[in-house]
Structures are given as C-alpha cells and as structure tokens.
Design a protein around this motif. Structure first.
Motif, short mmCIF file in Angstrom:
data_model
loop_
_atom_site.label_atom_id
_atom_site.label_comp_id
_atom_site.label_asym_id
_atom_site.label_seq_id
_atom_site.Cartn_x
_atom_site.Cartn_y
_atom_site.Cartn_z
N THR A 4 0.85 -1.22 0.09
CA THR A 4 0.02 0.25 0.02
C THR A 4 1.02 1.17 -0.10
O THR A 4 0.68 2.20 -0.67
N LEU B 149 2.62 1.52 -3.41
CA LEU B 149 1.51 2.36 -4.43
C LEU B 149 1.19 3.56 -4.22
O LEU B 149 1.05 4.32 -5.14
N ASN B 150 1.07 3.98 -2.96
CA ASN B 150 0.73 5.54 -2.70
C ASN B 150 1.60 6.20 -3.02
O ASN B 150 1.65 7.41 -3.68
N LYS B 151 3.07 5.81 -2.71
CA LYS B 151 4.04 6.83 -2.96
C LYS B 151 4.54 6.72 -4.69
O LYS B 151 4.67 7.80 -5.10
N SER B 152 4.19 5.69 -5.17
CA SER B 152 4.17 5.82 -6.56
C SER B 152 3.46 6.62 -7.67
O SER B 152 3.71 7.20 -8.37
N VAL B 153 2.17 6.67 -6.84
CA VAL B 153 1.19 7.57 -7.68
C VAL B 153 1.64 8.99 -7.22
O VAL B 153 1.58 9.80 -8.49
N MET B 154 1.95 9.23 -6.11
CA MET B 154 2.67 10.70 -5.88
C MET B 154 3.73 11.20 -6.78
O MET B 154 3.81 12.39 -7.27
N TYR C 191 4.76 9.61 -9.44
CA TYR C 191 4.33 9.72 -11.07
C TYR C 191 3.50 11.28 -11.19
O TYR C 191 3.82 11.78 -12.14
N GLU C 192 2.81 11.65 -10.26
CA GLU C 192 2.17 12.90 -10.52
C GLU C 192 3.29 13.97 -10.53
O GLU C 192 3.11 15.19 -11.31
#
Length: 94
Positions: free
Chosen positions: A55, A58-63, A65-66
């Motif tokens: 979790t 994935l949270n860090k990855s999305v941030m 990527y943004e």
C-alpha cells in the motif's frame, strides 16, 4: 482499476488496508487493480529493499508519478533528465 468502497482508518482488515493517510487526512479508498507479473515482482523487490508495505509503495508511486508529470509539463518535454553524482540519466515517461 476500479474503486470498491471507502473505508475509515479504523476499519479492520489486513495491515495494507489500514495505513493512515499521511496527507490531508480523511478516509481511505480501497481499489482493485490488475498488475502484470513484472510489476508485482518490482513491488516485491521494492518492499524487500525498503520494508514498505505494498500500500505504501503504491501510494508513493502515484504521488511520484504525478510529480514527474508536473515537472514534464513545466519543461514542455517528453523526457526528464536525472543528474546523479557520476552521470545523467534520461527518463521517458510516454
């Protein structure tokens, strides 16, 4: 990816589903996603290296990527150059 339902921070379940939001606050949203075997192996390697939960990864990855997309928008380019101590690396995100 499909959103299933929103959970409060105190909802019972496995540890990955109860990670408190370190951002603005509020409730968590559980999602279902299909990952390729290659992506799952990468997530497992990252978890082993960092000790982070899936979790958290994935949270860090999305941030991240943004943040990369915002940098690309500012530079009006399709590549991002990362400067390391001994070299530069170009990243293509599209």
């Amino acid at each position: 990816m499909s959103v299933q339902h929103t959970m409060s921070e105190d909802t019972q379940g496995d540890d990955d589903s109860r990670v408190p939001d370190k951002g603005v606050g509020g409730s968590l949203t559980r999602v279902t996603a299909n990952f390729t075997p290659r992506a799952m192996k990468a997530i497992d390697r990252i978890s082993t290296k960092t000790g982070d939960s899936k979790t958290d990864i994935l949270n860090k990855s999305v941030m991240m990527y943004e943040a990369f997309l915002e940098l690309l928008e500012r530079s009006d380019s399709e590549t991002l150059t990362v400067k390391l101590k001994d070299r530069e690396v170009d990243l293509w995100l599209f």
